[in-house]
Design a protein around this motif. Sequence first.
Motif, short mmCIF file in Angstrom:
data_model
loop_
_atom_site.label_atom_id
_atom_site.label_comp_id
_atom_site.label_asym_id
_atom_site.label_seq_id
_atom_site.Cartn_x
_atom_site.Cartn_y
_atom_site.Cartn_z
N SER A 22 -6.58 21.04 -53.76
CA SER A 22 -7.94 20.60 -53.49
C SER A 22 -9.00 21.43 -54.22
CB SER A 22 -8.23 20.67 -51.98
OG SER A 22 -7.35 19.83 -51.29
N TRP A 23 -8.56 22.44 -54.99
CA TRP A 23 -9.54 23.27 -55.72
C TRP A 23 -10.44 22.34 -56.52
CZ3 TRP A 23 -11.33 27.95 -55.26
CH2 TRP A 23 -12.07 28.52 -56.30
N PRO A 24 -11.76 22.47 -56.39
CA PRO A 24 -12.68 21.46 -56.92
C PRO A 24 -12.96 21.47 -58.42
CG PRO A 24 -13.91 23.21 -55.90
CD PRO A 24 -12.46 23.51 -55.65
N VAL A 25 -12.56 22.52 -59.12
CA VAL A 25 -12.85 22.59 -60.55
C VAL A 25 -11.53 22.63 -61.31
CG1 VAL A 25 -14.07 23.81 -62.38
CG2 VAL A 25 -14.98 23.88 -60.04
N PRO A 26 -11.15 21.54 -61.95
CA PRO A 26 -9.89 21.52 -62.70
C PRO A 26 -9.86 22.59 -63.78
CG PRO A 26 -10.88 19.32 -62.62
CD PRO A 26 -11.88 20.28 -62.06
N ARG A 27 -8.69 23.13 -64.03
CA ARG A 27 -8.54 24.23 -65.00
C ARG A 27 -9.15 23.89 -66.36
NH1 ARG A 27 -5.17 28.75 -65.42
NH2 ARG A 27 -4.17 28.21 -63.47
N GLU A 28 -9.06 22.64 -66.79
CA GLU A 28 -9.61 22.29 -68.10
C GLU A 28 -11.14 22.37 -68.14
OE1 GLU A 28 -8.46 18.51 -65.86
OE2 GLU A 28 -7.39 20.31 -66.46
N GLN A 29 -11.78 22.51 -66.97
CA GLN A 29 -13.24 22.67 -66.92
C GLN A 29 -13.68 24.12 -66.76
OE1 GLN A 29 -14.92 20.02 -63.98
NE2 GLN A 29 -13.86 18.25 -64.82
N TRP A 30 -12.73 25.05 -66.64
CA TRP A 30 -13.07 26.47 -66.58
C TRP A 30 -13.58 26.90 -67.95
CZ3 TRP A 30 -8.34 29.17 -63.83
CH2 TRP A 30 -8.12 28.57 -62.59
N LEU A 31 -14.56 27.77 -67.98
CA LEU A 31 -15.13 28.28 -69.22
C LEU A 31 -14.72 29.73 -69.41
CD1 LEU A 31 -18.74 26.89 -68.71
CD2 LEU A 31 -16.96 25.93 -70.17
N LYS A 32 -14.19 30.06 -70.56
CA LYS A 32 -13.81 31.43 -70.87
C LYS A 32 -15.05 32.15 -71.39
CE LYS A 32 -10.47 34.51 -71.52
NZ LYS A 32 -9.79 35.16 -70.45
N ILE A 33 -15.46 33.20 -70.67
CA ILE A 33 -16.62 33.99 -71.07
C ILE A 33 -16.14 35.44 -71.16
CG2 ILE A 33 -18.95 34.75 -70.47
CD1 ILE A 33 -19.28 32.11 -68.94
N GLY A 34 -16.02 35.94 -72.37
CA GLY A 34 -15.45 37.28 -72.55
C GLY A 34 -14.01 37.27 -72.08
N ASN A 35 -13.68 38.14 -71.12
CA ASN A 35 -12.32 38.15 -70.60
C ASN A 35 -12.24 37.53 -69.21
OD1 ASN A 35 -13.60 40.13 -69.18
ND2 ASN A 35 -12.01 41.67 -69.42
N ALA A 36 -13.28 36.81 -68.80
CA ALA A 36 -13.32 36.20 -67.47
C ALA A 36 -13.42 34.68 -67.56
CB ALA A 36 -14.52 36.75 -66.70
N TRP A 37 -12.99 34.02 -66.50
CA TRP A 37 -13.16 32.57 -66.37
C TRP A 37 -14.37 32.31 -65.50
CZ3 TRP A 37 -10.68 29.38 -69.40
CH2 TRP A 37 -9.45 29.75 -69.94
N ALA A 38 -15.16 31.31 -65.86
CA ALA A 38 -16.35 30.95 -65.09
C ALA A 38 -16.33 29.45 -64.80
CB ALA A 38 -17.62 31.31 -65.85
N MET A 39 -16.94 29.11 -63.70
CA MET A 39 -17.01 27.70 -63.30
C MET A 39 -18.25 27.51 -62.42
SD MET A 39 -13.62 28.16 -61.01
CE MET A 39 -12.97 29.14 -62.33
N PRO A 40 -18.68 26.26 -62.20
CA PRO A 40 -19.89 26.02 -61.42
C PRO A 40 -19.71 26.41 -59.95
CG PRO A 40 -18.89 23.94 -62.09
CD PRO A 40 -18.10 25.03 -62.72
N TRP A 41 -20.70 27.07 -59.40
CA TRP A 41 -20.65 27.55 -58.02
C TRP A 41 -20.74 26.42 -57.00
CZ3 TRP A 41 -19.20 30.57 -54.44
CH2 TRP A 41 -19.87 30.66 -53.23
N GLU A 42 -21.57 25.42 -57.23
CA GLU A 42 -21.85 24.41 -56.21
C GLU A 42 -20.58 23.75 -55.63
OE1 GLU A 42 -24.21 20.24 -55.97
OE2 GLU A 42 -25.27 21.90 -56.93
N PRO A 43 -19.66 23.23 -56.46
CA PRO A 43 -18.47 22.61 -55.85
C PRO A 43 -17.56 23.62 -55.16
CG PRO A 43 -18.29 22.59 -58.25
CD PRO A 43 -19.68 23.07 -57.91
N ILE A 44 -17.58 24.86 -55.62
CA ILE A 44 -16.73 25.88 -55.01
C ILE A 44 -17.29 26.28 -53.65
CG2 ILE A 44 -15.91 28.26 -55.25
CD1 ILE A 44 -15.83 27.59 -58.33
N GLU A 45 -18.60 26.42 -53.55
CA GLU A 45 -19.21 26.72 -52.26
C GLU A 45 -18.89 25.61 -51.26
OE1 GLU A 45 -23.45 28.05 -50.34
OE2 GLU A 45 -23.50 26.66 -52.04
N LYS A 46 -19.02 24.36 -51.67
CA LYS A 46 -18.71 23.22 -50.81
C LYS A 46 -17.24 23.27 -50.38
CE LYS A 46 -19.24 18.15 -50.80
NZ LYS A 46 -17.97 17.67 -50.33
N PHE A 47 -16.34 23.57 -51.31
CA PHE A 47 -14.91 23.68 -51.03
C PHE A 47 -14.66 24.70 -49.92
CE2 PHE A 47 -11.08 26.24 -51.90
CZ PHE A 47 -10.09 25.28 -51.75
#
Length: 85
Positions: free
Chosen positions: A40-65
Amino acid sequence: MNTPDLVTFSEIARRVSARKLVLRPITRQGVRHIADTDPSWPVPREQWLKIGNAWAMPWEPIEKFFRERTTRGRGPAAKPEGQDE
């Protein structure tokens, strides 16, 4: 145009712990485990953004999750040997 609020696993852990969206504080590794194993994780891996050595994704769907998530925590802590209820 609104820019999405992007968060890393460390920031997700900080925010969900601070907002008490989990029963006890969670680590970056705990959030990553949920992202990797919960279908049920709301952000599919293909939508994760690589920023430096970290992965980033939008907060809004994760907060809702996390607000709507019913499976929380790793279960009750084990009692030490020799202690009964």
